[in-house]
Design a protein around this motif. Sequence first.
Motif, PDB file in Angstrom:
ATOM      1  N   LYS A   1       8.105  -8.164 -27.843  1.00  0.00           N
ATOM      2  CA  LYS A   1       7.803  -9.582 -28.087  1.00  0.00           C
ATOM      3  C   LYS A   1       7.767  -9.883 -29.575  1.00  0.00           C
ATOM      4  N   CYS A   2       7.266  -8.958 -30.374  1.00  0.00           N
ATOM      5  CA  CYS A   2       7.216  -9.164 -31.826  1.00  0.00           C
ATOM      6  C   CYS A   2       8.616  -9.212 -32.416  1.00  0.00           C
ATOM      7  N   VAL A   3       9.489  -8.331 -31.932  1.00  0.00           N
ATOM      8  CA  VAL A   3      10.875  -8.323 -32.417  1.00  0.00           C
ATOM      9  C   VAL A   3      11.576  -9.601 -31.992  1.00  0.00           C
ATOM     10  N   GLU A   4      11.357 -10.012 -30.760  1.00  0.00           N
ATOM     11  CA  GLU A   4      11.967 -11.246 -30.262  1.00  0.00           C
ATOM     12  C   GLU A   4      11.600 -12.434 -31.136  1.00  0.00           C
ATOM     13  N   ASP A   5      10.332 -12.509 -31.511  1.00  0.00           N
ATOM     14  CA  ASP A   5       9.865 -13.636 -32.318  1.00  0.00           C
ATOM     15  C   ASP A   5      10.565 -13.693 -33.680  1.00  0.00           C
ATOM     16  N   THR A   6      10.891 -12.519 -34.237  1.00  0.00           N
ATOM     17  CA  THR A   6      11.511 -12.502 -35.564  1.00  0.00           C
ATOM     18  C   THR A   6      12.986 -12.907 -35.522  1.00  0.00           C
ATOM     19  N   ILE A   7      13.634 -12.718 -34.375  1.00  0.00           N
ATOM     20  CA  ILE A   7      15.074 -13.023 -34.303  1.00  0.00           C
ATOM     21  C   ILE A   7      15.367 -14.228 -33.419  1.00  0.00           C
ATOM     22  N   ARG A   8      14.342 -14.967 -33.032  1.00  0.00           N
ATOM     23  CA  ARG A   8      14.525 -16.068 -32.086  1.00  0.00           C
ATOM     24  C   ARG A   8      15.483 -17.131 -32.600  1.00  0.00           C
ATOM     25  N   CYS A   9      15.547 -17.308 -33.910  1.00  0.00           N
ATOM     26  CA  CYS A   9      16.437 -18.321 -34.492  1.00  0.00           C
ATOM     27  C   CYS A   9      17.912 -18.028 -34.216  1.00  0.00           C
ATOM     28  N   GLY A  10      18.215 -16.768 -33.857  1.00  0.00           N
ATOM     29  CA  GLY A  10      19.599 -16.396 -33.574  1.00  0.00           C
ATOM     30  C   GLY A  10      19.995 -16.554 -32.122  1.00  0.00           C
ATOM     31  N   GLY A  11      19.041 -16.949 -31.280  1.00  0.00           N
ATOM     32  CA  GLY A  11      19.341 -17.151 -29.876  1.00  0.00           C
ATOM     33  C   GLY A  11      19.390 -15.845 -29.086  1.00  0.00           C
ATOM     34  N   LEU A  12      19.187 -15.968 -27.776  1.00  0.00           N
ATOM     35  CA  LEU A  12      19.220 -14.821 -26.855  1.00  0.00           C
ATOM     36  C   LEU A  12      18.326 -13.683 -27.339  1.00  0.00           C
ATOM     37  N   ALA A  13      17.155 -14.044 -27.849  1.00  0.00           N
ATOM     38  CA  ALA A  13      16.262 -13.051 -28.452  1.00  0.00           C
ATOM     39  C   ALA A  13      15.882 -11.905 -27.517  1.00  0.00           C
ATOM     40  N   PRO A  14      15.498 -12.168 -26.256  1.00  0.00           N
ATOM     41  CA  PRO A  14      15.136 -11.057 -25.368  1.00  0.00           C
ATOM     42  C   PRO A  14      16.290 -10.087 -25.121  1.00  0.00           C
ATOM     43  N   THR A  15      17.487 -10.637 -24.900  1.00  0.00           N
ATOM     44  CA  THR A  15      18.659  -9.798 -24.641  1.00  0.00           C
ATOM     45  C   THR A  15      19.028  -8.949 -25.854  1.00  0.00           C
ATOM     46  N   LYS A  16      19.051  -9.578 -27.017  1.00  0.00           N
ATOM     47  CA  LYS A  16      19.420  -8.863 -28.238  1.00  0.00           C
ATOM     48  C   LYS A  16      18.361  -7.835 -28.616  1.00  0.00           C
ATOM     49  N   THR A  17      17.094  -8.166 -28.401  1.00  0.00           N
ATOM     50  CA  THR A  17      16.021  -7.216 -28.689  1.00  0.00           C
ATOM     51  C   THR A  17      16.148  -5.979 -27.809  1.00  0.00           C
ATOM     52  N   ALA A  18      16.389  -6.199 -26.519  1.00  0.00           N
ATOM     53  CA  ALA A  18      16.539  -5.071 -25.589  1.00  0.00           C
ATOM     54  C   ALA A  18      17.715  -4.181 -25.989  1.00  0.00           C
ATOM     55  N   CYS A  19      18.811  -4.808 -26.410  1.00  0.00           N
ATOM     56  CA  CYS A  19      20.002  -4.044 -26.821  1.00  0.00           C
ATOM     57  C   CYS A  19      19.704  -3.211 -28.061  1.00  0.00           C
ATOM     58  N   ILE A  20      19.063  -3.825 -29.051  1.00  0.00           N
ATOM     59  CA  ILE A  20      18.767  -3.134 -30.312  1.00  0.00           C
ATOM     60  C   ILE A  20      17.789  -1.985 -30.091  1.00  0.00           C
ATOM     61  N   LYS A  21      16.711  -2.259 -29.377  1.00  0.00           N
ATOM     62  CA  LYS A  21      15.697  -1.226 -29.160  1.00  0.00           C
ATOM     63  C   LYS A  21      16.236  -0.086 -28.294  1.00  0.00           C
ATOM     64  N   ASN A  22      17.053  -0.403 -27.299  1.00  0.00           N
ATOM     65  CA  ASN A  22      17.660   0.642 -26.472  1.00  0.00           C
ATOM     66  C   ASN A  22      18.592   1.512 -27.298  1.00  0.00           C
ATOM     67  N   MET A  23      19.376   0.864 -28.167  1.00  0.00           N
ATOM     68  CA  MET A  23      20.297   1.608 -29.025  1.00  0.00           C
ATOM     69  C   MET A  23      19.531   2.536 -29.966  1.00  0.00           C
ATOM     70  N   LEU A  24      18.462   2.023 -30.574  1.00  0.00           N
ATOM     71  CA  LEU A  24      17.667   2.834 -31.494  1.00  0.00           C
ATOM     72  C   LEU A  24      17.012   4.011 -30.771  1.00  0.00           C
ATOM     73  N   SER A  25      16.508   3.755 -29.584  1.00  0.00           N
ATOM     74  CA  SER A  25      15.853   4.811 -28.813  1.00  0.00           C
ATOM     75  C   SER A  25      16.838   5.914 -28.441  1.00  0.00           C
ATOM     76  N   CYS A  26      18.019   5.511 -27.984  1.00  0.00           N
ATOM     77  CA  CYS A  26      19.046   6.490 -27.595  1.00  0.00           C
ATOM     78  C   CYS A  26      19.557   7.260 -28.811  1.00  0.00           C
ATOM     79  N   LEU A  27      19.707   6.555 -29.932  1.00  0.00           N
ATOM     80  CA  LEU A  27      20.178   7.214 -31.150  1.00  0.00           C
ATOM     81  C   LEU A  27      19.189   8.267 -31.623  1.00  0.00           C
ATOM     82  N   LEU A  28      17.926   7.932 -31.602  1.00  0.00           N
ATOM     83  CA  LEU A  28      16.892   8.881 -32.019  1.00  0.00           C
ATOM     84  C   LEU A  28      16.849  10.089 -31.086  1.00  0.00           C
TER      85      LEU A  28
END
Length: 309
Positions: free
Chosen positions: A140-167
Amino acid sequence: MQRSRKRKQAQFLLQSPLPIKSPSKPRKLITGSDEKHSAEPYPDHLRPTPEETLIVRDDLLTLHGFPKEFVKYRRPSSESPSGDLNGREDDGLNEKESVLDGLVSVILSQNTTDTNSHKAFSSLKSAFPTWEEVLAAESKCVEDTIRCGGLAPTKTACIKNMLSCLLERKGKLCFEYLRDMSTEEIKSELSKYKGIGPKTVACVLMFQLQRDDFPVDTHIFHIAKSIGWVPEFADIKKTYVHLNKRIPNELKFDLNCLMFTHGKLCPQCSKRGSNRLKTKFPFESCPLLNYRKALICDSGEMLTKSGNG
């Protein structure tokens, strides 16, 4: 100069091997997994030719100049008429952007304007200076920071999933190892991450990794169809393969940036038509007008159609 350019285009169109009007349904060329690795999805479609891509690149460059937002990604070896680089070497933009930063930027640019995506990325980096902090933060915190770019929940899930898998896979949040891989290896590697599609991969290849690739977004896809560079029945995935086969490597970067910019600015070439943007762009100045008007009927006779194509 304008008349000379139009004469050059008209002569080229008459001499080019333009295809006969495409049928409503294409014949099936390949099936199954072979499609992914097809050398050429439209082998009978002979456009664009190398000469045509050069003319269009030069005409768009004359009209727009090289887009400043892409200057920092431009390789010194990119061939271009002298004097049109807009300060490529003088703007202090040669600092290398990390692959991970670039990848997240591309994700945030989806389905929004350039201005909003830049704001979203800046807001994200300001709130979470490191990617480790993004990964550890509540969604939710990440979503709030990128909300101006639209589709915040979807983009947040994609970014966090990518980071988790990369790590999990690499032990650290860094994609710099991609720089030592071949283009096909990079495509295979990034495709393993959920939410990272072909267009995102192509953008990372062209911008951050400076490979000879030609991403196809909705602007470029619409223009390519409207000027006959792909068949009427073409889809965006096969258009990507076709244009990457037909466009010379040394022209890909400049032409891609210019077609993308032109698609946003020209009301006639915009996918959404003249209501897309309220600009002062003069319709008569569009260098693609002659291409958009040119059609070939079944008998091979040249026809013309309205400016709305």
